[in-house]
Design a protein around this motif. Sequence first.
Motif, PDB file in Angstrom:
ATOM      1  N   SER A  84      -9.017   1.438  -1.445  1.00 48.46           N
ATOM      2  CA  SER A  84      -8.509   2.541  -0.651  1.00 48.46           C
ATOM      3  C   SER A  84      -8.960   2.347   0.789  1.00 48.46           C
ATOM      4  O   SER A  84     -10.135   2.091   1.047  1.00 48.46           O
ATOM      5  CB  SER A  84      -9.048   3.873  -1.190  1.00 48.46           C
ATOM      6  OG  SER A  84      -8.571   4.937  -0.410  1.00 48.46           O
ATOM      7  N   LEU A  85      -8.028   2.448   1.692  1.00 47.62           N
ATOM      8  CA  LEU A  85      -8.290   2.328   3.121  1.00 47.62           C
ATOM      9  C   LEU A  85      -8.366   3.734   3.679  1.00 47.62           C
ATOM     10  O   LEU A  85      -7.433   4.525   3.506  1.00 47.62           O
ATOM     11  CB  LEU A  85      -7.132   1.548   3.745  1.00 47.62           C
ATOM     12  CG  LEU A  85      -7.250   1.015   5.145  1.00 47.62           C
ATOM     13  CD1 LEU A  85      -8.413   0.050   5.275  1.00 47.62           C
ATOM     14  CD2 LEU A  85      -5.958   0.298   5.516  1.00 47.62           C
ATOM     15  N   ARG A  86      -9.479   4.087   4.321  1.00 45.07           N
ATOM     16  CA  ARG A  86      -9.655   5.449   4.839  1.00 45.07           C
ATOM     17  C   ARG A  86     -10.154   5.397   6.278  1.00 45.07           C
ATOM     18  O   ARG A  86     -10.740   4.401   6.708  1.00 45.07           O
ATOM     19  CB  ARG A  86     -10.618   6.236   3.966  1.00 45.07           C
ATOM     20  CG  ARG A  86     -12.018   5.713   3.968  1.00 45.07           C
ATOM     21  CD  ARG A  86     -12.911   6.429   2.942  1.00 45.07           C
ATOM     22  NE  ARG A  86     -14.312   6.115   3.123  1.00 45.07           N
ATOM     23  CZ  ARG A  86     -14.878   4.947   2.893  1.00 45.07           C
ATOM     24  NH1 ARG A  86     -14.157   3.930   2.461  1.00 45.07           N
ATOM     25  NH2 ARG A  86     -16.175   4.757   3.088  1.00 45.07           N
TER      26      ARG A  86
ATOM     27  N   GLY B 242       0.824  -1.198   0.000  1.00 48.50           N
ATOM     28  CA  GLY B 242       0.000   0.000   0.000  1.00 48.50           C
ATOM     29  C   GLY B 242       0.860   1.249   0.000  1.00 48.50           C
ATOM     30  O   GLY B 242       2.036   1.210   0.364  1.00 48.50           O
ATOM     31  N   GLU B 243       0.254   2.346  -0.421  1.00 44.04           N
ATOM     32  CA  GLU B 243       0.963   3.621  -0.465  1.00 44.04           C
ATOM     33  C   GLU B 243       0.058   4.726   0.059  1.00 44.04           C
ATOM     34  O   GLU B 243      -1.131   4.765  -0.255  1.00 44.04           O
ATOM     35  CB  GLU B 243       1.383   3.924  -1.906  1.00 44.04           C
ATOM     36  CG  GLU B 243       2.200   5.173  -2.048  1.00 44.04           C
ATOM     37  CD  GLU B 243       2.708   5.385  -3.459  1.00 44.04           C
ATOM     38  OE1 GLU B 243       3.291   6.453  -3.691  1.00 44.04           O
ATOM     39  OE2 GLU B 243       2.535   4.517  -4.321  1.00 44.04           O
ATOM     40  N   ALA B 244       0.639   5.615   0.862  1.00 49.63           N
ATOM     41  CA  ALA B 244      -0.132   6.743   1.394  1.00 49.63           C
ATOM     42  C   ALA B 244      -0.696   7.555   0.233  1.00 49.63           C
ATOM     43  O   ALA B 244      -0.003   7.849  -0.733  1.00 49.63           O
ATOM     44  CB  ALA B 244       0.744   7.611   2.285  1.00 49.63           C
ATOM     45  N   ALA B 245      -1.972   7.879   0.349  1.00 56.51           N
ATOM     46  CA  ALA B 245      -2.657   8.689  -0.648  1.00 56.51           C
ATOM     47  C   ALA B 245      -3.301   9.870   0.071  1.00 56.51           C
ATOM     48  O   ALA B 245      -3.212   9.979   1.294  1.00 56.51           O
ATOM     49  CB  ALA B 245      -3.710   7.848  -1.371  1.00 56.51           C
ATOM     50  N   GLU B 246      -3.950  10.732  -0.677  1.00 56.96           N
ATOM     51  CA  GLU B 246      -4.541  11.940  -0.089  1.00 56.96           C
ATOM     52  C   GLU B 246      -5.536  11.624   1.024  1.00 56.96           C
ATOM     53  O   GLU B 246      -5.574  12.296   2.034  1.00 56.96           O
ATOM     54  CB  GLU B 246      -5.230  12.746  -1.184  1.00 56.96           C
ATOM     55  CG  GLU B 246      -5.726  14.089  -0.714  1.00 56.96           C
ATOM     56  CD  GLU B 246      -6.280  14.912  -1.860  1.00 56.96           C
ATOM     57  OE1 GLU B 246      -7.326  15.539  -1.640  1.00 56.96           O
ATOM     58  OE2 GLU B 246      -5.679  14.919  -2.937  1.00 56.96           O
TER      59      GLU B 246
END
Length: 137
Positions: A106-108, A89-93
């Motif tokens: 997407s994990l939020r 995984g990669e950090a996203a907005e």
Amino acid sequence: MKKALFVLSTLALLTACDQDAKSPAKPAPPSVQATLVPETPPTDKWIGQWIGVEGLHLTIAKDDSIGRGHYLLTMQYGLDAEDAGTFKGEAAEDGIAFTRPDGPQSLRAGDGAATGLKWLADKKDCLIVATGEGYCR
């Protein structure tokens, strides 16, 4: 003569000051810019174990082999044995973006009510993939 010299030097100083005010700001050197970027992304607070319902679980670890903002997500995301694995995984907005066999995800962050699962409804600290799939602490 002294008055004229004084007036000219004053004008020169004022002109120089005015030019400095109009010049565009220069970006900080890369060494300084590196110190302005947060050392740890907000998603680093999510590292650790998260529990879902009916045996579902998620463990988030840093992926130091790639660098800052990269994670390894180990999860059981479905009731079948093949609905498990470890994904990069990669950090996203808005969280952590990752891909597993059922596609890009997407994990939020959210609360128990946002998971859509009545067993987690009273929880406050949760991570959500989609309605019906959430993990809480």
